[in-house]
Design an enzyme around this catalytic site. Structure first.
Site, short mmCIF file in Angstrom:
data_model
loop_
_atom_site.label_atom_id
_atom_site.label_comp_id
_atom_site.label_asym_id
_atom_site.label_seq_id
_atom_site.Cartn_x
_atom_site.Cartn_y
_atom_site.Cartn_z
N SER A 230 -9.65 -1.16 7.12
CA SER A 230 -9.08 -0.97 5.79
C SER A 230 -8.34 -2.15 5.19
CB SER A 230 -8.13 0.22 5.79
OG SER A 230 -8.87 1.39 5.68
N SER B 140 -9.65 1.37 3.08
CA SER B 140 -8.85 2.21 2.23
C SER B 140 -7.79 1.46 1.42
CB SER B 140 -8.15 3.28 3.08
OG SER B 140 -7.24 2.69 4.00
N LYS C 124 0.85 -1.19 0.00
CA LYS C 124 0.00 0.00 0.00
C LYS C 124 0.89 1.24 0.00
CE LYS C 124 -3.84 1.92 2.79
NZ LYS C 124 -4.66 1.68 4.01
N1 GLN Z 1 -12.97 3.62 6.59
C1 GLN Z 1 -12.37 3.98 7.83
C2 GLN Z 1 -11.94 5.42 7.78
O1 GLN Z 1 -12.19 6.02 6.80
C3 GLN Z 1 -11.20 3.09 8.11
C4 GLN Z 1 -10.02 3.43 7.30
C5 GLN Z 1 -8.83 2.63 7.65
O2 GLN Z 1 -8.92 1.57 8.28
N2 GLN Z 1 -7.68 3.15 7.30
O3 GLN Z 1 -11.38 5.95 8.68
#
Ligand code: GLN
Length: 487
Positions: free
Chosen positions: A180, A156, A81
């Site tokens: 994510s 994400s 990532k």
């Molecule tokens: N969707 C969640 C957020 O927007 C989790 C994102 C993540 O785990 N990085 O914060």
């Protein structure tokens, strides 16, 4: 498994590499060819350095020819990532703010993968600064779900999940702050593991919310996830939150831990908003465990209703503090239109950050501001303790919990414009981060429209070996992981 190299598992490929039926160079070339063919439709990567990957693969082949004893990751292409630092490679967090930033150092997980001989390949797209659930918040355009490229891969870490599902990598790393890794794994039909907070070093991970962030693997199978976890886990003095604990051989432990286990079903996780097809697939997974002699108990996590609010106070507060460093002076984008230094901060941040990041920073700055700190941040921390206690209470009765990973399957790109609707995608995953627990998403079926479904298993702190064994027991008896998308 598949006869296509790009859809094989680490387990299969490492055996072929060890037997010299395959070279790392041939494997990398196959993955490059696949990537070239499908990437225009998937857009899993922000960048990929083919020449560099082939050089790493050639080095792996040279080690093997040299007769060195090599681990299972030697020569295996792994996508990272684009929030995980690799020396000399772009590190953008999918943000205009870091569009031209090249990392001067390796994250600890990067060093560990390099030491294991892995071929680091592809900077995987994600939501900007890991904020989002669909990868649509990337400044460089969305990623398509390999099962239906008009749909999101989740987020994400959507690029990591999509790269793996599309055969553009053999494994991947993501980061999980509120879901994510697990949610995109579920939406793309692969395995995704969020380790216990503190098991994997965060050194060299671009920080979003430091008390929640954790790096973890995406893989085709639970066994592959165990292999990658074994390579990246362990104490690191450069991350003060990393925990001193013995790292078992997770892969070997899969064979020795055989249950039957006691599994808890948190009743709050099977409520309103759960897609019926997902509910039915998870019920089938529960029935499978029951058929194997596992004891299934309903448990209650009574503070579940506060998870979303608590998460969005803590995560945004920490983000507002972590992202203060992007000031146009030391890092990344610097506005050309600024009148003076204060204006430089304003303009650089206004130009460099996207809308969702700004929304979070404004919210986070507000909840931390004088007069509101006690009412929001401090209070959220107290509720967080209650949420963690709910889980620990449940673990007096059961070994692990079983829930859906995501309430809905992959949705259309552009379908969700309301931020709250997007935040609800993580309703089953954020509690785990607030409580610091390990959890894994494993494929457990498909919807009628052929979209993947994931089941989430939540384990006890630092009991990844158990968690993986429980997941493996399910996976071994099902064929979901062998299915590949028609791209
Ligand atoms: N969707 C969640 C957020 O927007 C989790 C994102 C993540 O785990 N990085 O914060």
């Amino acid at each position: 498994m598949s006869s296509d190299l790009h859809f094989c598992t680490i387990t299969d490929l490492s055996a072929q590499l060890a037997a010299k039926e395959l070279s790392a160079t041939d494997l990398m070339s196959a993955v490059i060819a696949r990537t070239r063919a499908v990437e225009p439709r998937v857009h899993a990567f922000n960048s990929c350095d083919e020449a560099n990957a082939l050089t790493q693969a050639a080095a792996s082949d040279a080690r093997r020819d040299d007769g060195q004893s090599l681990g299972p990751l030697d020569g295996i292409p792994i996508a990272l990532k684009d929030v995980i630092a690799v020396t000399g490679q772009p590190l953008t967090a999918s943000s205009k703010m870091l569009e031209d930033f090249v990392s001067p150092y390796d994250a600890t997980v990067t060093t560990k993968l390099k030491n294991a001989g892995a071929v680091l390949w592809g900077r995987a797209n994600c939501d900007e600064f890991a904020m989002g659930s669909s990868t649509e918040n990337s400044a460089f355009g969305p990623t398509g779900n390999p099962w239906d490229v008009t749909r999101v891969p989740g987020g994400s870490s959507g690029g990591s999940a999509a790269a793996l599902a599309a055969g553009e990598a053999i494994a991947a790393l993501g980061s999980d702050t509120g879901g994510s890794i697990r949610q995109p794994a579920a939406l793309c039909g692969v395995v995704g593991l969020k380790p216990t907070y503190g098991l994997v070093s965060r050194y060299g991970l671009i920080a979003y919310a430091s008390s929640l962030d954790q790096i973890g693997p995406f893989a085709r199978t639970v066994e592959d996830a165990a292999i990658v976890l074994g390579a990246i886990a362990g104490h690191d003095e450069r991350d003060s939150t990393s925990f001193k604990t013995d790292i078992p051989n997770y892969r070997a432990e899969l064979a020795t831990r055989r249950g039957p286990w006691k599994l808890g079903i948190p009743k709050e996780y099977f409520a309103e908003g759960l897609d019926p097809e997902i509910g039915a697939a998870v019920e089938k997974a529960i029935a499978f465990y029951k058929s194997q002699g596992c004891e299934i108990r309903e448990v209650s996590l009574p503070h579940t209703q506060y998870c979303l609010d608590t998460y969005y106070i803590i995560a945004t507060a920490e983000a507002s503090s972590n992202l203060a460093r992007y000031d146009g002076i030391r890092y990344g984008h610097r506005s050309k239109n600024a009148k003076d230094v204060v204006d430089l901060y304003f303009q650089s941040r206004a130009e460099g950050f996207g809308a969702e990041v700004k929304r979070r920073l404004i919210l986070g700055t507000y909840v931390l501001s004088s007069g509101y700190y006690d009412a929001y941040y401090l209070r959220a921390q107290k509720v967080r303790t209650l949420i963690r206690r709910d889980f620990l209470n449940a673990y007096r009765e059961v070994d692990a919990l079983i829930t859906p990973t995501s309430p809905i399957p992959a949705f259309k790109i552009g379908e969700k414009s309301d931020p709250l609707a997007m935040y609800l995608c993580d309703i089953y995953t954020i509690g785990v981060n607030l409580a610091g627990l390990p959890a894994i998403s494993v494929p457990c079926g498909f919807t009628k429209s052929n979209l993947p479904i994931g089941v989430q298993l939540i384990g006890q702190p630092f009991q990844e070996a158990n968690l993986l064994a429980i997941a493996h027991a399910y996976e071994r008896a099902h064929e979901w992981s062998a299915k590949t998308p028609n791209l």
